[in-house]
Design an enzyme around this catalytic site. Structure first.
Site, PDB file in Angstrom:
ATOM      1  N   ASP A  58      25.405  48.298  12.569  1.00  0.00           N
ATOM      2  CA  ASP A  58      26.645  47.714  13.075  1.00  0.00           C
ATOM      3  C   ASP A  58      27.789  48.448  12.377  1.00  0.00           C
ATOM      4  O   ASP A  58      27.569  49.144  11.379  1.00  0.00           O
ATOM      5  CB  ASP A  58      26.666  46.213  12.767  1.00  0.00           C
ATOM      6  N   LEU A  59      28.999  48.292  12.857  1.00  0.00           N
ATOM      7  CA  LEU A  59      30.146  48.994  12.266  1.00  0.00           C
ATOM      8  C   LEU A  59      30.951  48.096  11.326  1.00  0.00           C
ATOM      9  O   LEU A  59      30.951  48.284  10.110  1.00  0.00           O
ATOM     10  CB  LEU A  59      31.051  49.535  13.369  1.00  0.00           C
ATOM     11  N   ASP A  60      31.621  47.106  11.916  1.00  0.00           N
ATOM     12  CA  ASP A  60      32.524  46.260  11.137  1.00  0.00           C
ATOM     13  C   ASP A  60      31.748  45.424  10.116  1.00  0.00           C
ATOM     14  O   ASP A  60      30.851  44.670  10.481  1.00  0.00           O
ATOM     15  CB  ASP A  60      33.306  45.318  12.061  1.00  0.00           C
TER      16      ASP A  60
ATOM     17  N   THR B 153      36.658  46.807   8.854  1.00  0.00           N
ATOM     18  CA  THR B 153      37.805  46.746   9.770  1.00  0.00           C
ATOM     19  C   THR B 153      38.128  45.309  10.144  1.00  0.00           C
ATOM     20  O   THR B 153      39.100  45.061  10.865  1.00  0.00           O
ATOM     21  CB  THR B 153      37.532  47.563  11.053  1.00  0.00           C
TER      22      THR B 153
ATOM     23  N   LYS C 275      33.315  36.939  14.067  1.00  0.00           N
ATOM     24  CA  LYS C 275      32.366  37.973  13.611  1.00  0.00           C
ATOM     25  C   LYS C 275      31.343  38.291  14.684  1.00  0.00           C
ATOM     26  O   LYS C 275      30.653  37.415  15.175  1.00  0.00           O
ATOM     27  CB  LYS C 275      31.654  37.515  12.333  1.00  0.00           C
ATOM     28  N   GLY C 276      31.238  39.572  15.027  1.00  0.00           N
ATOM     29  CA  GLY C 276      30.236  40.014  15.994  1.00  0.00           C
ATOM     30  C   GLY C 276      30.509  39.595  17.427  1.00  0.00           C
ATOM     31  O   GLY C 276      29.628  39.670  18.284  1.00  0.00           O
TER      32      GLY C 276
ATOM     33  N   ARG D 293      36.017  41.175  22.171  1.00  0.00           N
ATOM     34  CA  ARG D 293      37.463  40.920  22.146  1.00  0.00           C
ATOM     35  C   ARG D 293      37.842  39.814  23.125  1.00  0.00           C
ATOM     36  O   ARG D 293      38.670  38.952  22.822  1.00  0.00           O
ATOM     37  CB  ARG D 293      38.212  42.209  22.480  1.00  0.00           C
TER      38      ARG D 293
ATOM     39  N   SER E  98      27.537  48.491  18.053  1.00  0.00           N
ATOM     40  CA  SER E  98      28.695  47.673  17.685  1.00  0.00           C
ATOM     41  C   SER E  98      29.411  47.112  18.904  1.00  0.00           C
ATOM     42  O   SER E  98      29.424  47.726  19.971  1.00  0.00           O
ATOM     43  CB  SER E  98      29.681  48.531  16.870  1.00  0.00           C
ATOM     44  N   ALA E  99      30.010  45.944  18.726  1.00  0.00           N
ATOM     45  CA  ALA E  99      30.819  45.350  19.794  1.00  0.00           C
ATOM     46  C   ALA E  99      32.178  46.037  19.910  1.00  0.00           C
ATOM     47  O   ALA E  99      32.871  45.913  20.923  1.00  0.00           O
ATOM     48  CB  ALA E  99      31.035  43.857  19.519  1.00  0.00           C
ATOM     49  N   SER E 100      32.558  46.792  18.877  1.00  0.00           N
ATOM     50  CA  SER E 100      33.859  47.453  18.861  1.00  0.00           C
ATOM     51  C   SER E 100      33.990  48.466  19.994  1.00  0.00           C
ATOM     52  O   SER E 100      33.036  49.171  20.312  1.00  0.00           O
ATOM     53  CB  SER E 100      34.068  48.170  17.529  1.00  0.00           C
TER      54      SER E 100
ATOM     55  N   ASN F 234      36.275  50.717  19.648  1.00  0.00           N
ATOM     56  CA  ASN F 234      36.958  51.798  18.938  1.00  0.00           C
ATOM     57  C   ASN F 234      36.043  52.448  17.901  1.00  0.00           C
ATOM     58  O   ASN F 234      36.515  53.074  16.957  1.00  0.00           O
ATOM     59  CB  ASN F 234      38.207  51.248  18.249  1.00  0.00           C
TER      60      ASN F 234
ATOM     61  N   LYS G 201      26.455  40.369  21.644  1.00  0.00           N
ATOM     62  CA  LYS G 201      25.493  39.770  20.726  1.00  0.00           C
ATOM     63  C   LYS G 201      25.763  38.257  20.691  1.00  0.00           C
ATOM     64  O   LYS G 201      26.916  37.851  20.748  1.00  0.00           O
ATOM     65  CB  LYS G 201      25.669  40.347  19.320  1.00  0.00           C
TER      66      LYS G 201
ATOM     67  N   GLU H 231      23.112  44.476   9.857  1.00  0.00           N
ATOM     68  CA  GLU H 231      24.128  43.604  10.459  1.00  0.00           C
ATOM     69  C   GLU H 231      24.776  42.697   9.420  1.00  0.00           C
ATOM     70  O   GLU H 231      24.139  42.312   8.436  1.00  0.00           O
ATOM     71  CB  GLU H 231      23.478  42.724  11.531  1.00  0.00           C
ATOM     72  N   ASP H 232      26.039  42.327   9.669  1.00  0.00           N
ATOM     73  CA  ASP H 232      26.721  41.391   8.767  1.00  0.00           C
ATOM     74  C   ASP H 232      27.065  40.079   9.457  1.00  0.00           C
ATOM     75  O   ASP H 232      27.668  39.206   8.840  1.00  0.00           O
ATOM     76  CB  ASP H 232      28.011  42.015   8.220  1.00  0.00           C
TER      77      ASP H 232
END
Length: 220
Positions: A9-11, A17, A45-46, A49, A114-116, A118, A145, A169-170
Site C-alpha cells: 500500500d502507499l499511504d 501522505t 483510512k484505505g 476519495r 493503493s486507493a490513491s 496520485n 478495499k 497494509e496500514d
C-alpha cells in the site's frame, strides 16, 4: 515452486501522505462551516476519495447536489496535490528503502496496490518509482478495499498467484482485502487495530531481512 510477489500500500506504508489528505479535507470542512478532527480522519483510512467525501458530508450534516459533490471532489484533490507537490525523499517512512532494495536485489516482483489516484507522481517525487514492476491505484480499480480487486490486479500484473503474494497494509480495510484474496497480510502500524493481519509490525524498522527471507521461502 511458484515465485512470491510483494504488494505495498502507499499511504502510511511507504510514505505518510495521510497528513496531507487530512489537511485538504479539513480545509474543505472549514469552508463548509464545520470542524474535522484527527479522530474523524481515522474513518478515511484505505477509503476512496468519493466515499471520504460522503463521510465528511455526513459528519457535517450537509446535503449536496451532484454538481456540488463533483466540485468539492475536485477542490479537495487540487488542495491535496498542492501539498504533495513539495514532497521529497525525506518523507519516506523508516527503513522502506532497505526493504525495497533487499527485494529488488533478490529479483522479487514488486507492485503497489493503493486507493490513491496520485500514487505514481508521489513515488516519482520521493525517488522510489523504479522499484515497482506494477502500479495499481485508484485509476485502475472500480471497487474499494476491503474488496480485493486492487490486489488481485496487482498479482495478475506480476504474474504471481494470489496465494503467493504478500501484502503490506496500514488500514483495516486493506488487511481485509488481502485476506479476502488469500494473500499473506502484514499490518504496518497498531497491532490492536490491525489484529486481522497474519503478522504485525509497528514499522519496517522492526522487520529484519531474516523475516523477509522467510516470506520469500513461503512456497518452498
Amino acid at each position: 515452486m511458484e515465485k512470491v510477489g510483494f504488494i505495498f500500500d502507499l499511504d502510511g506504508v511507504i510514505v505518510d501522505t495521510a497528513k496531507y489528505h487530512y489537511l485538504a479535507w479539513r480545509k474543505l470542512a472549514n469552508e463548509l462551516g464545520f470542524e474535522f478532527t484527527h479522530e474523524q480522519n481515522e474513518l478515511f483510512k484505505g477509503v476512496s476519495r468519493k466515499r471520504c467525501l460522503e463521510i465528511l458530508l455526513d459528519i457535517g450534516g450537509i446535503e449536496a447536489t451532484q454538481a456540488q459533490f463533483d466540485t468539492w471532489m475536485v477542490e479537495k484533490n487540487v488542495d491535496y496535490l498542492a501539498y504533495i507537490e513539495k514532497m521529497d525523499a525525506s518523507e519516506i517512512l523508516p527503513d522502506v528503502p532497505r526493504v525495497l532494495e533487499y527485494l529488488k536485489n533478490k529479483n522479487v516482483p514488486i507492485a503497489l496496490g493503493s486507493a490513491s489516484k496520485n500514487a505514481k507522481p508521489i513515488l516519482e517525487k520521493v525517488g522510489l518509482l523504479h522499484y515497482f514492476d506494477s502500479i495499481v491505484d485508484g485509476n485502475n480499480v472500480t471497487k474499494a478495499k476491503p474488496d480485493p480487486e486492487v490486489f488481485l490486479i496487482a498479482a495478475d500484473n506480476l504474474g504471481v498467484g494470489s496465494q503467493s503474494c504478500v501484502v503490506f497494509e496500514d488500514a483495516v480495510a486493506g488487511i481485509q482485502a488481502a485476506n479476502a484474496a488469500s494473500m499473506v497480510s502484514i499490518g504496518i502500524g497498531d497491532s490492536d487495530i490491525l489484529n486481522e493481519a497474519k503478522h504485525n509490525f509497528k514499522d519496517f524498522t522492526e522487520m529484519d531481512n531474516q523475516f523477509l527471507e522467510l516470506l520469500l521461502n513461503k512456497n518452498k
